[in-house]
Design a protein around this motif. Structure first.
Motif, PDB file in Angstrom:
ATOM      1  N   ARG A 159      -7.987  21.593 -19.332  1.00  0.00           N
ATOM      2  CA  ARG A 159      -6.843  22.403 -18.896  1.00  0.00           C
ATOM      3  C   ARG A 159      -6.691  23.648 -19.769  1.00  0.00           C
ATOM      4  O   ARG A 159      -6.440  24.745 -19.263  1.00  0.00           O
ATOM      5  N   LEU A 160      -6.837  23.486 -21.065  1.00  0.00           N
ATOM      6  CA  LEU A 160      -6.752  24.635 -21.968  1.00  0.00           C
ATOM      7  C   LEU A 160      -7.805  25.682 -21.621  1.00  0.00           C
ATOM      8  O   LEU A 160      -7.515  26.882 -21.583  1.00  0.00           O
ATOM      9  N   LYS A 161      -9.020  25.231 -21.361  1.00  0.00           N
ATOM     10  CA  LYS A 161     -10.100  26.165 -21.045  1.00  0.00           C
ATOM     11  C   LYS A 161      -9.776  26.974 -19.801  1.00  0.00           C
ATOM     12  O   LYS A 161      -9.954  28.204 -19.771  1.00  0.00           O
ATOM     13  N   VAL A 162      -9.278  26.298 -18.766  1.00  0.00           N
ATOM     14  CA  VAL A 162      -8.984  26.959 -17.501  1.00  0.00           C
ATOM     15  C   VAL A 162      -7.797  27.909 -17.640  1.00  0.00           C
ATOM     16  O   VAL A 162      -7.850  29.071 -17.209  1.00  0.00           O
ATOM     17  N   GLU A 163      -6.723  27.437 -18.260  1.00  0.00           N
ATOM     18  CA  GLU A 163      -5.478  28.202 -18.243  1.00  0.00           C
ATOM     19  C   GLU A 163      -5.438  29.319 -19.282  1.00  0.00           C
ATOM     20  O   GLU A 163      -4.608  30.225 -19.173  1.00  0.00           O
ATOM     21  N   THR A 164      -6.322  29.277 -20.262  1.00  0.00           N
ATOM     22  CA  THR A 164      -6.377  30.376 -21.229  1.00  0.00           C
ATOM     23  C   THR A 164      -7.490  31.370 -20.907  1.00  0.00           C
ATOM     24  O   THR A 164      -7.614  32.390 -21.585  1.00  0.00           O
ATOM     25  N   ARG A 165      -8.301  31.101 -19.873  1.00  0.00           N
ATOM     26  CA  ARG A 165      -9.478  31.934 -19.602  1.00  0.00           C
ATOM     27  C   ARG A 165      -9.145  33.418 -19.439  1.00  0.00           C
ATOM     28  O   ARG A 165      -9.820  34.270 -20.033  1.00  0.00           O
ATOM     29  N   PRO A 166      -8.118  33.793 -18.661  1.00  0.00           N
ATOM     30  CA  PRO A 166      -7.835  35.239 -18.521  1.00  0.00           C
ATOM     31  C   PRO A 166      -7.471  35.897 -19.853  1.00  0.00           C
ATOM     32  O   PRO A 166      -7.923  37.016 -20.141  1.00  0.00           O
ATOM     33  N   LEU A 167      -6.669  35.224 -20.669  1.00  0.00           N
ATOM     34  CA  LEU A 167      -6.285  35.788 -21.963  1.00  0.00           C
ATOM     35  C   LEU A 167      -7.460  35.814 -22.923  1.00  0.00           C
ATOM     36  O   LEU A 167      -7.584  36.735 -23.741  1.00  0.00           O
ATOM     37  N   HIS A 168      -8.323  34.817 -22.823  1.00  0.00           N
ATOM     38  CA  HIS A 168      -9.537  34.789 -23.643  1.00  0.00           C
ATOM     39  C   HIS A 168     -10.404  36.004 -23.324  1.00  0.00           C
ATOM     40  O   HIS A 168     -10.877  36.708 -24.231  1.00  0.00           O
ATOM     41  N   ALA A 169     -10.609  36.268 -22.047  1.00  0.00           N
ATOM     42  CA  ALA A 169     -11.425  37.410 -21.646  1.00  0.00           C
ATOM     43  C   ALA A 169     -10.797  38.720 -22.095  1.00  0.00           C
ATOM     44  O   ALA A 169     -11.491  39.636 -22.563  1.00  0.00           O
ATOM     45  N   LEU A 170      -9.472  38.811 -22.004  1.00  0.00           N
ATOM     46  CA  LEU A 170      -8.778  40.030 -22.431  1.00  0.00           C
ATOM     47  C   LEU A 170      -8.930  40.247 -23.930  1.00  0.00           C
ATOM     48  O   LEU A 170      -9.162  41.379 -24.387  1.00  0.00           O
TER      49      LEU A 170
END
Length: 201
Positions: free
Chosen positions: A12-23
């Motif tokens: 869940r962490l991987k999926v839900e933080t993905r946009p912020l991670h990419a940013l």
């Protein structure tokens, strides 16, 4: 949205933080580092700011014992950061430059969590340590190439052992996250804090 029971906290962490991670990877100093535009002085400033973040995070983790899969000696980065600064920064022995305001805000957040909600420090550990484990080898090669370094000196921050050790640390960390006893509201708060960690970066 998938429920925690369907995916586990790590997934869940991987999926839900993905946009912020990419940013975070495309913004500010990290974008400059990845694109080879960062000067050695700028890189050392980055390390000094990371040193302050890790000092607060690791002190907080030390003060609240947790699952050893989530906080164990091989994950510690403070000594590695000090070694890299001693190798790369001619001014390392002098008074350190002021930290960035964003770093001061990040450190304040970690200190506050240590006092009020220490389990949420693990959301920041997720962002930092899994990020270091995943991208570390690539960043080490980039730093060595960009600054003309030979051998491992100057890139201790990215060194967690051989490939098998790195994979074991990643696997164990995810298992430790999934073993945390979280109610749905607690899991939501954990994911929200991981997102905040990316925003603070």
């Amino acid at each position: 949205m998938n429920t925690l029971s369907e995916t586990g906290l790590a997934a869940r962490l991987k999926v839900e933080t993905r946009p912020l991670h990419a940013l975070a990877e495309r913004s500010g100093v990290m974008a400059d580092l990845l694109q080879g535009r960062l000067s050695l002085g700028g890189y050392c400033a980055l390390l000094r700011n990371l040193q302050a973040v890790y000092a607060a995070l690791e002190a907080g983790l030390d003060s609240h014992p947790t699952d050893p899969r989530l906080w164990c000696p091989p994950l510690r980065r403070l000594n590695a950061l000090a070694r890299d600064l001693a190798r790369l920064d001619a001014d390392a022995g002098r008074t350190a430059a002021s930290l960035a305001p964003a770093t001061d805000a990040y450190v304040a957040r970690l200190v506050s969590l240590t006092q009020t909600a220490p389990v949420l420090l693990l959301a920041h550990a997720y962002v930092r340590y899994l990020g270091d484990l995943h991208g570390g080898q690539m960043l080490a090669r980039l730093v060595r190439q960009h600054f003309g370094l030979e051998g491992p000196a100057g890139t201790a921050f990215y060194a967690f052992g051989d490939t098998a050790q790195v994979e074991a640390l990643k696997r164990d960390f995810r298992a430790g996250l999934d073993a945390l006893a979280r109610t749905p509201p607690q899991a939501d708060a954990f994911v929200a804090e991981a997102c905040e960690a990316f925003r603070l970066h």
